[in-house]
Scaffold this motif. Structure first.
Motif, PDB file in Angstrom:
ATOM      1  N   GLY A   1       0.869  -1.041   0.151  1.00  0.00           N
ATOM      2  CA  GLY A   1      -0.037  -0.037  -0.101  1.00  0.00           C
ATOM      3  C   GLY A   1       1.003   1.405   0.111  1.00  0.00           C
ATOM      4  N   TYR A   2       0.568   2.108  -0.663  1.00  0.00           N
ATOM      5  CA  TYR A   2       1.250   3.585  -0.656  1.00  0.00           C
ATOM      6  C   TYR A   2       0.120   4.922  -0.896  1.00  0.00           C
ATOM      7  N   CYS A   3       0.712   5.722  -0.415  1.00  0.00           N
ATOM      8  CA  CYS A   3      -0.153   7.237  -0.645  1.00  0.00           C
ATOM      9  C   CYS A   3       0.843   8.045  -1.464  1.00  0.00           C
ATOM     10  N   LEU A   4       0.197   8.775  -2.327  1.00  0.00           N
ATOM     11  CA  LEU A   4       1.048   9.629  -3.115  1.00  0.00           C
ATOM     12  C   LEU A   4       0.387  11.057  -2.892  1.00  0.00           C
ATOM     13  N   VAL A   5       1.224  12.136  -2.351  1.00  0.00           N
ATOM     14  CA  VAL A   5       0.710  13.447  -1.825  1.00  0.00           C
ATOM     15  C   VAL A   5       1.527  14.622  -2.610  1.00  0.00           C
ATOM     16  N   SER A   6       0.801  15.854  -2.469  1.00  0.00           N
ATOM     17  CA  SER A   6       1.577  16.845  -2.885  1.00  0.00           C
ATOM     18  C   SER A   6       2.439  17.440  -1.775  1.00  0.00           C
ATOM     19  N   GLU A   7       2.125  17.202  -0.498  1.00  0.00           N
ATOM     20  CA  GLU A   7       3.062  17.469   0.575  1.00  0.00           C
ATOM     21  C   GLU A   7       2.866  16.378   1.624  1.00  0.00           C
TER      22      GLU A   7
END
Length: 276
Positions: free
Chosen positions: A219-225
């Motif tokens: 599992g991964y999250c991708l974020v602007s910050e």
């Protein structure tokens, strides 16, 4: 500039990105720390995948921090794949049709960035769309038009190539019309199975993109910050990169528009930890 967050992995409640973390997306809507503007109050949206191929979606023009329903929805909905976005408008009015994510069929898309001189490029960009995709355009943003152009250029068959051709087309069009050649593009998109993210800018000043493991294995999250202050967990994705999250795990690869040289490999392949 906007702020966004995306997740793929074991089902998680939307609140794990939207409202619960110390620096959640709602917090970023009024106190972003890695953007040109701290406030992203021109609307918000979420898109999530569940039992059906097409995503559910909720958008509104209220600032994310003041919508009385958003926290409740985020607390109740659990999904293995979802996108969330808070908007700081650079073009297009504050209306629901201009709020991300944009959806077409099984695809959803959200974007942080801009096209220079878009008002002079919009009409010839729109003429590239076939009748069905042109009719699907409901807002006035450059982001929605980039999404529809990517669909026109074969998003369903080869997503990264379609995005590359879309950006290359906009850059060529700007040169041809003697306008400023500048595309800044940090975006997430998905067909409900694989999550893609791209960070690119003509001038090498793309909006930020970070990744961290989340949830169960893979599992991964991708974020602007980053969503918290755990600096060891977050990896910055370099300009000129694409991230692909699918059944086989995470893959970070070079990205460049069609006809442009790719960045050097050592600049574009960060090491990402495995969620556990």
């Amino acid at each position: 500039m906007c702020r966004w967050a995306a997740y793929r992995g074991e089902p998680q409640f939307l609140e794990e990105l939207v409202s619960s973390p110390a620096h959640s997306l709602i917090e970023q809507s009024h106190c972003a720390t890695r953007a040109k503007t701290a406030t992203n109050g021109d609307g918000f949206g979420i898109a999530w995948y569940g039992e059906r191929p097409e995503p559910g979606r909720y958008r509104d023009i209220l600032p994310a921090w003041s919508d009385c329903n958003l926290k409740s929805i985020a607390r109740q909905i659990r999904s293995p794949l979802f996108l969330a976005h808070v908007r700081a408008a650079t073009g297009g009015g504050t209306r629901r049709d201009n709020c991300h994510p944009f959806v077409h069929g099984v695809w959803s898309f959200m974007h942080n960035g801009q096209i220079a001189d878009f008002e002079h490029l919009r009409r010839p960009m729109e003429t590239m769309l076939d009748n069905d995709l042109y009719a699907a355009r409901t807002g006035a943003t450059d982001s929605e038009l980039l999404f529809l152009l990517a669909l026109q250029f074969g998003l369903a068959e080869d997503p990264l190539a379609a995005i590359g051709e879309t950006i290359a087309f906009v850059e060529r069009l700007a040169r041809h019309l003697e306008r400023r050649e500048l595309v800044r593009f940090t975006a997430a998109l998905t067909d409900g199975r694989t999550l893609y993210a791209i960070r690119y800018a003509t001038d090498l000043r793309a909006p930020t993109l970070y990744a961290a493991p989340m949830g169960g294995a893979g599992g991964y999250c991708l974020v602007s910050e980053p969503l918290n202050d755990d600096t060891d967990a977050w990896v910055e994705i370099p300009d000129g990169s694409a991230v692909v999250l699918g059944e086989d795990g995470v893959d970070v690869r070079l990205f460049s528009p069609a006809g442009r040289p790719a960045p050097q490999p050592e600049q574009a392949r960060p090491e990402l930890a495995v969620a556990g």
